[in-house]
Design an enzyme around this catalytic site. Structure first.
Site, PDB file in Angstrom:
ATOM      1  N   ARG A   1      -0.070  20.253  -3.852  1.00 35.63           N
ATOM      2  CA  ARG A   1      -0.539  18.866  -3.851  1.00 35.63           C
ATOM      3  C   ARG A   1       0.200  18.022  -4.885  1.00 35.63           C
ATOM      4  O   ARG A   1       0.348  18.416  -6.025  1.00 35.63           O
ATOM      5  CB  ARG A   1      -2.041  18.821  -4.172  1.00 35.63           C
ATOM      6  CG  ARG A   1      -2.843  19.858  -3.450  1.00 35.63           C
ATOM      7  CD  ARG A   1      -4.287  19.907  -3.953  1.00 35.63           C
ATOM      8  NE  ARG A   1      -5.004  18.675  -3.712  1.00 35.63           N
ATOM      9  CZ  ARG A   1      -6.208  18.428  -4.205  1.00 35.63           C
ATOM     10  NH1 ARG A   1      -6.811  19.325  -4.986  1.00 35.63           N
ATOM     11  NH2 ARG A   1      -6.812  17.289  -3.946  1.00 35.63           N
TER      12      ARG A   1
ATOM     13  N   HIS B   1      -7.503   4.794   5.117  1.00 26.70           N
ATOM     14  CA  HIS B   1      -6.283   4.293   4.471  1.00 26.70           C
ATOM     15  C   HIS B   1      -6.296   2.770   4.361  1.00 26.70           C
ATOM     16  O   HIS B   1      -6.077   2.203   3.287  1.00 26.70           O
ATOM     17  CB  HIS B   1      -5.069   4.760   5.288  1.00 26.70           C
ATOM     18  CG  HIS B   1      -3.755   4.304   4.728  1.00 26.70           C
ATOM     19  ND1 HIS B   1      -3.104   3.187   5.179  1.00 26.70           N
ATOM     20  CD2 HIS B   1      -3.002   4.814   3.723  1.00 26.70           C
ATOM     21  CE1 HIS B   1      -1.980   3.030   4.493  1.00 26.70           C
ATOM     22  NE2 HIS B   1      -1.893   4.004   3.602  1.00 26.70           N
TER      23      HIS B   1
ATOM     24  N   ARG C   1       1.425 -34.544 -22.416  1.00 30.90           N
ATOM     25  CA  ARG C   1       2.859 -34.407 -22.687  1.00 30.90           C
ATOM     26  C   ARG C   1       3.579 -35.673 -22.245  1.00 30.90           C
ATOM     27  O   ARG C   1       3.374 -36.149 -21.124  1.00 30.90           O
ATOM     28  CB  ARG C   1       3.412 -33.209 -21.918  1.00 30.90           C
ATOM     29  CG  ARG C   1       4.906 -33.035 -22.113  1.00 30.90           C
ATOM     30  CD  ARG C   1       5.406 -31.794 -21.437  1.00 30.90           C
ATOM     31  NE  ARG C   1       5.402 -31.939 -19.979  1.00 30.90           N
ATOM     32  CZ  ARG C   1       5.759 -30.954 -19.159  1.00 30.90           C
ATOM     33  NH1 ARG C   1       6.113 -29.788 -19.635  1.00 30.90           N
ATOM     34  NH2 ARG C   1       5.739 -31.148 -17.859  1.00 30.90           N
TER      35      ARG C   1
ATOM     36  N   GLU D   1      10.078 -25.148 -26.767  1.00 23.78           N
ATOM     37  CA  GLU D   1      10.557 -24.486 -25.550  1.00 23.78           C
ATOM     38  C   GLU D   1      12.054 -24.266 -25.559  1.00 23.78           C
ATOM     39  O   GLU D   1      12.648 -23.972 -24.533  1.00 23.78           O
ATOM     40  CB  GLU D   1      10.120 -25.282 -24.306  1.00 23.78           C
ATOM     41  CG  GLU D   1      10.352 -26.771 -24.424  1.00 23.78           C
ATOM     42  CD  GLU D   1       9.707 -27.569 -23.294  1.00 23.78           C
ATOM     43  OE1 GLU D   1       9.433 -26.991 -22.236  1.00 23.78           O
ATOM     44  OE2 GLU D   1       9.494 -28.766 -23.469  1.00 23.78           O
TER      45      GLU D   1
ATOM     46  N   GLY E   1       6.201 -23.879 -24.483  1.00 15.53           N
ATOM     47  CA  GLY E   1       6.493 -23.963 -23.060  1.00 15.53           C
ATOM     48  C   GLY E   1       7.342 -22.755 -22.723  1.00 15.53           C
ATOM     49  O   GLY E   1       8.562 -22.786 -22.817  1.00 15.53           O
TER      50      GLY E   1
ATOM     51  N   ASP F   1      10.431 -22.787 -19.921  1.00 17.05           N
ATOM     52  CA  ASP F   1      11.746 -23.234 -20.374  1.00 17.05           C
ATOM     53  C   ASP F   1      12.292 -22.330 -21.469  1.00 17.05           C
ATOM     54  O   ASP F   1      13.488 -22.070 -21.533  1.00 17.05           O
ATOM     55  CB  ASP F   1      11.671 -24.678 -20.873  1.00 17.05           C
ATOM     56  CG  ASP F   1      11.939 -25.661 -19.740  1.00 17.05           C
ATOM     57  OD1 ASP F   1      12.814 -25.364 -18.913  1.00 17.05           O
ATOM     58  OD2 ASP F   1      11.266 -26.711 -19.683  1.00 17.05           O
TER      59      ASP F   1
ATOM     60  N   CYS G   1       1.510 -22.905 -23.059  1.00 14.22           N
ATOM     61  CA  CYS G   1       1.126 -23.583 -21.819  1.00 14.22           C
ATOM     62  C   CYS G   1       2.097 -23.289 -20.684  1.00 14.22           C
ATOM     63  O   CYS G   1       2.067 -23.929 -19.658  1.00 14.22           O
ATOM     64  CB  CYS G   1       0.976 -25.071 -22.032  1.00 14.22           C
ATOM     65  SG  CYS G   1       2.454 -25.836 -22.673  1.00 14.22           S
TER      66      CYS G   1
HETATM   67  P1  ADP Z   1      -3.920  12.907  -1.639  1.00 14.67           P
HETATM   68  O1  ADP Z   1      -3.420  12.725  -3.010  1.00 14.67           O
HETATM   69  O2  ADP Z   1      -3.125  12.213  -0.603  1.00 14.67           O
HETATM   70  O3  ADP Z   1      -5.384  12.642  -1.562  1.00 14.67           O
HETATM   71  P2  ADP Z   1      -4.532  15.685  -1.783  1.00 14.67           P
HETATM   72  O4  ADP Z   1      -3.648  16.555  -2.581  1.00 14.67           O
HETATM   73  O5  ADP Z   1      -5.789  15.279  -2.428  1.00 14.67           O
HETATM   74  O6  ADP Z   1      -3.714  14.454  -1.288  1.00 14.67           O
HETATM   75  O7  ADP Z   1      -4.847  16.464  -0.445  1.00 14.67           O
HETATM   76  C1  ADP Z   1      -5.460  15.841   0.628  1.00 14.67           C
HETATM   77  C2  ADP Z   1      -6.590  16.651   1.134  1.00 14.67           C
HETATM   78  O8  ADP Z   1      -6.201  17.960   1.429  1.00 14.67           O
HETATM   79  C3  ADP Z   1      -7.725  16.807   0.156  1.00 14.67           C
HETATM   80  O9  ADP Z   1      -8.581  15.722   0.200  1.00 14.67           O
HETATM   81  C4  ADP Z   1      -8.407  18.038   0.672  1.00 14.67           C
HETATM   82  O10 ADP Z   1      -9.306  17.702   1.669  1.00 14.67           O
HETATM   83  C5  ADP Z   1      -7.276  18.849   1.231  1.00 14.67           C
HETATM   84  N1  ADP Z   1      -6.929  19.909   0.284  1.00 14.67           N
HETATM   85  C6  ADP Z   1      -6.040  19.868  -0.712  1.00 14.67           C
HETATM   86  N2  ADP Z   1      -6.030  21.023  -1.387  1.00 14.67           N
HETATM   87  C7  ADP Z   1      -6.951  21.817  -0.807  1.00 14.67           C
HETATM   88  C8  ADP Z   1      -7.436  23.136  -1.053  1.00 14.67           C
HETATM   89  N3  ADP Z   1      -6.967  23.856  -2.049  1.00 14.67           N
HETATM   90  N4  ADP Z   1      -8.392  23.606  -0.250  1.00 14.67           N
HETATM   91  C9  ADP Z   1      -8.864  22.855   0.765  1.00 14.67           C
HETATM   92  N5  ADP Z   1      -8.464  21.625   1.042  1.00 14.67           N
HETATM   93  C10 ADP Z   1      -7.515  21.095   0.274  1.00 14.67           C
HETATM   94 MG    MG Z   2       9.483 -27.577 -20.208  1.00 11.12          MG
HETATM   95 MG    MG Z   3      -6.736  13.431  -2.574  1.00  7.41          MG
END
Ligand code: ADP
Ligand code: MG
Ligand code: MG
Length: 910
Positions: free
Chosen positions: A103, A477, A647, A779, A800, A803, A865
């Site tokens: 990760r 997202h 000013r 300024e 200022g 400037d 300012c």
């Molecule tokens: P992000 O930073 O994009 O959130 P993560 O590293 O948190 O990425 O991973 C995304 C997802 O993957 C986590 O939310 C989790 O659900 C799953 N995950 C990551 N590591 C593990 C793990 N060791 N066991 C189970 N699930 C994991």
């Molecule tokens: Mg000026």
């Molecule tokens: Mg995460």
């Protein structure tokens, strides 16, 4: 020589006590994820064990052109063996294999920007081990195919659709609707198919280590899998979307990401397994009570990907077999809030009824939620008011001053969704990020309408005024990113059937079809969508914002331990002044008089400039005096009892004249029609005569007052007589006169003498005593160098900084921003745009002038300012580095400046 530690262990294991080495303070070393995984281990929460490879290792790897620093691989191998020992399992084992996730995790959270690989360690042998251990071939083969898919996509960059298509085809052949219904054999066949895709898509010359017997082969060796995955995470630090995200969020590029290698736990092991994300309070409005989504029998990204519809976290306790884990999770929420004393964002997985914590961090929140949470936590005794002020990001407050739907307008709600990110937006529907960018660049507002967004959509999300998705929850997202950017967003608008290819939306339950370019309005605070443009209104400053800014004022105005820090406003008309007073401005720090010469008044100033007939000029001045006096009366009345810095005329005069090119065009047209153009020609000649080759450095500021001595006479008379009149009416006008663009002391001395003479005349005329301080706008670098000389003749300095930045760098702002600053920022010649955040060298000039001024007289006061007066970082620096007494900014920045000023004071007192 001591060598730097590159790998830190966390957690324990079946055959080991807890061996955690890191903690929450090691953010820059272990990244946020790694530091907090370690911290959760330390406070006894259930975290799957693992180890973290430092950010520094990534930096060195990237800097060496993707090559491993000495000893790093050995340390990782040692940590891997140690993890195997702790777990009593080995990667790739045919009987009881260890699986890990790899990760990413940078010092600042960059949600969804970088890569993660799950289920690493599977191969044709260990999948058998997994089957043997779980007695669940379906799960084992599903994990294996997920791994190949994820590894291929993340590590080798193979198009994820190739795999998704293969699955879809398999479902079709098998005659089933969902992946879960695929048989064990189907999944095993998919594994073979995926490996074939892999072999076909990978370029053998780029990956010689993947070539076995002359052909590319999916790597069976878990050690090789691991190394490639770590390298890919390192590489993802520099991928395009991560770079864009960092630029937007001002995260430095040289921090690197850590890599967390962690034992897998499985949320996809059946109906008593689950995975989810949660916040300890509502990230949209800050309300108490946990908030989040989960999915039963699912893994990792399934929740945020919006692929399946999630369940609200409040229902977790109702799922048979998950009651205990739900109660445990509740307990963990409490522990985390108490420990971090902040709202936490959590990722968890439940494996066969047992809860595992996978991540926590301070949760991202909207400005409204930030305020609510800070106030609640002060009430709950979790944090102090000062801490509360340090928790709220001043630049976020802007969100609360976002437009909302005008509630007096009747709106017909077309569809409803989740209120994912507050604020309202009106714009044209676009269906792709590229189209959002194109419409934005054409100067029109766009609403990005998507099934769900993914990290590749970032550009379009930045360009869009608002975001709408038909899928995904408040932790999807789109929601997370929109909240971070302060962009209005409505998620999960289920009645929108979006066809991005045909570029249309069918609104379920109606016969309405929306097309690309149709205008819609969304309100992300209410989660509603309206066809057409709804009128928007600016909200008032009330409630939580008012409470917190009240706290901020107490801090910044407290003079018991040093100077106070004041906030003024730049305002040129009574409406702006009134708005600013509502927003809490204490005074006007800059009233630009030339803005008062625009519109139909342009004619008057033009006849003054262009005529050499004394009578015409005198008449023009008289007219200007009349209108300016009325302007000042209105402003000073609004500001009664408060300072107002006026000013004297500043910009190059040609700004008031007709554009010579347009005039020449007009002459040509008139001539073609046989009309008389002699007057116009004479005008053009005069205007041409005024042209300067470098107006920014030309006849402007105090230079105008020296060359056209009548101008300051007239302006000061207007100010003084307005004040005199108001005094007689019982008001308390407090004008101050500021002389712009001074570089030579004598410029200031002469102009001041003129002003004082006029003020004395007006005092005699009206029979009132006027007390009008006269100060300098500093300024130019030369003025800073001779600030002590000038200070002997000035009542105040106001910097200022626009400037001053231009002239310190020798940049012309407009040219710089259009022509070369983007390249400077991109190539990291400059770390930040010096016109947005004050440059350290400019700051030194300000400091020098303040120090010199204070040494001459302790009576003087000092302000800023320029536009930097509304930038939170600069506001802190002006106080703590340069020692100014106030900043002055535009009305909408006043609330932000009040909070930033309080933070400056708190930082100075630490
Ligand atoms: P992000 O930073 O994009 O959130 P993560 O590293 O948190 O990425 O991973 C995304 C997802 O993957 C986590 O939310 C989790 O659900 C799953 N995950 C990551 N590591 C593990 C793990 N060791 N066991 C189970 N699930 C994991
Ligand atoms: Mg000026
Ligand atoms: Mg995460």
């Amino acid at each position: 020589m001591t060598t730097m530690q590159r790998v830190y262990k966390f957690g324990g294991g079946v055959a080991s006590p807890d061996v955690t080495e890191g903690d929450a303070s090691m953010n820059y070393i272990l990244g946020g994820k790694g530091a907090n995984l370690a911290e959760m281990c330390r406070i006894g929460l259930p975290v799957p064990p693992g180890f973290t490879i430092t950010c520094q290792t990534c930096v060195e790897y990237d800097e060496a052109g993707n090559s491993w620093p000495d000893g790093a691989l050995d340390e990782i191998e040692a940590a891997t063996c140690d993890l195997e020992a702790r777990m009593g399992k080995r990667l790739g084992d045919a009987e009881d294999p260890l699986l890990v996730s790899v990760r990413s995790g940078a010092p600042f959270s960059m949600p969804g920007m970088m890569d993660t690989v799950l289920n690493l360690g599977l191969n044709d042998e260990s999948v058998m081990g997994l089957i043997a251990q779980t007695d669940n071939p379906h799960f084992a083969w599903d994990s294996y195919r997920r791994f190949i898919q994820m590894f291929s996509n993340v590590v080798l960059g193979i198009d994820a659709d190739l795999f998704e298509n293969a699955i879809a085809q398999r479902r079709l052949i098998a005659g089933v609707r969902t992946d879960a219904e695929l048989s064990d054999e189907d999944l095993r066949d998919l594994v073979d198919e995926f490996k074939a895709i892999f072999a076909r898509e990978v370029d053998a010359s780029a990956y010689p280590e993947l070539v076995v017997d002359g052909t590319v082969t999916f790597p069976a060796d878990p050690r090789l899998q691991l190394r490639l995955a770590i390298q890919a995470v390192f590489g993802s630090w520099m991928n395009e979307r991560a770079c864009i995200y960092r630029q937007r969020n001002r995260i430095p590029d040289d921090l690197g990401t850590a890599v967390n290698v962690q034992v897998m736990v499985f949320g996809n092991k059946g109906e008593t397994s689950a995975t989810g994300v949660a916040f300890t309070r509502d990230p949209a409005c800050g309300a108490r009570g946990t908030y989040g989504d989960f999915l039963v029998n699912a893994q990792g990204e399934d929740v945020v990907a919006g692929i399946r519809n999630t369940e609200p976290i409040s229902d977790l306790a109702n799922v048979p077999g998950l009651e205990e884990a739900a109660a445990e999770l509740d307990r963990v929420f409490g522990i985390l809030e108490g420990h971090y004393r902040d709202m936490c964002d959590i990722e968890f997985t439940i494996e066969q009824g047992k809860l595992w914590m996978l991540q926590t961090r301070a949760g991202k929140r909207t400005a409204a939620a930030a305020l609510r949470i800070a106030i609640d936590m002060v009430e709950e005794g979790l944090i102090s008011r000062d801490e509360a002020l340090m928790r709220i990001d001043p630049s976020q407050l802007d969100q609360l001053l976002h437009p909302q739907f005008d509630t007096s307008a009747a709106v017909d709600v077309l569809a409803r969704g989740l209120n994912a990110s507050p604020g309202a937006a009106v714009g044209e529907i676009v269906f792709s990020s590229d189209d959002a960018v194109a419409v934005h660049e054409a100067g029109r507002p766009a609403i990005l309408v998507r099934w769900e967004t993914n990290p590749d959509d970032l550009k379009g999300m930045v360009a869009a005024e608002g975001i709408l998705t038909s899928h995904g929850g408040k932790t999807s997202h789109a929601a997370v990113i929109a909240r971070g950017m302060g962009t209005p967003c409505v998620c999960g608008v289920e009645s929108f059937r979006i066809d991005a290819v045909a570029k249309e939306v069918h609104v379920l339950g109606t016969d309405i079809v929306l097309h690309e370019g149709d205008v819609i309005s969304i309100d992300g605070g209410q989660g509603i969508v309206v066809a057409g443009a709804v009128p928007l209104v600016k909200p008032e400053l009330t409630g939580d914002l008012d409470t917190v800014l009240g706290w901020a004022d107490e801090v910044r105005l407290d003079e018991s331990a040093g100077r106070g820090y004041h906030v003024r406003v730049n305002a040129d008309n009574p409406e702006d002044a009134e708005l600013a007073l509502e927003f809490g401005a204490e005074a006007i720090g800059l009233c630009r008089t030339e803005h008062m010469f625009l519109g139909d008044r342009k004619q008057i100033i033009q006849s003054f400039i262009l005529s050499d007939d004394a009578d015409v000029r005198a008449k023009a001045l008289e007219d200007l005096l009349a209108v300016q006096t009325e302007d000042f009366v209105a402003m000073l009345r609004t500001m009664t009892g408060r300072a107002m810095v006026i000013r004297l005329i500043d910009p190059p005069l040609h700004e008031f004249l007709d554009d010579p090119r347009e005039l020449a065009g007009e002459i040509a047209r008139k001539e073609a029609l046989g009309q008389d153009v002699s007057d116009a020609r004479e005008r053009l000649r005069l205007i041409d005569g005024m042209m300067e080759s470098n107006p920014m450095l030309g006849l402007r500021g105090v230079r105008l007052s020296i060359v056209y001595a009548d101008l300051p006479l007239m302006q000061v008379r207007a100010v003084a007589s307005a004040a005199a009149r108001l005094k007689l009416e019982g008001f308390d006008p407090r004008p101050e006169i500021m002389i712009p663009l001074v570089s030579i002391t004598e410029e200031h001395v002469q102009t001041r003498a003129v002003a004082e003479r006029v003020i004395a005349e007006v005092e005699a005329e009206y029979g009132v005593k006027l007390d009008i301080p006269i100060g300098t706008m500093i300024e130019l670098p030369r003025a800073c160098l001779v600030a002590d000389e000038i200070a002997a003749h000035a009542d105040f300095f106001c910097f200022g900084t626009n400037d001053l930045t231009q002239t310190t760098f020798g940049f012309s702002r407009d040219d710089a921003e259009a022509k070369f600053l983007p390249a400077y920022l991109h190539e990291k010649v400059l770390a930040a745009n010096p016109f947005e955040t004050v440059d350290p060298a400019v700051l030194q000039l300000v400091k020098m002038a303040v120090d010199k001024g204070r040494a001459v007289t302790s009576e003087m006061h000092f302000g800023v300012c320029g536009e930097h007066g509304g930038d939170p970082t600069s506001i802190v620096d002006f106080f703590n580095t340069a020692g100014v007494d106030y900043v002055s900014c535009s009305p909408y920045r006043v609330p932000l400046a009040r909070l930033a000023a309080a933070r400056a004071k708190l930082i100075s007192e630490r």
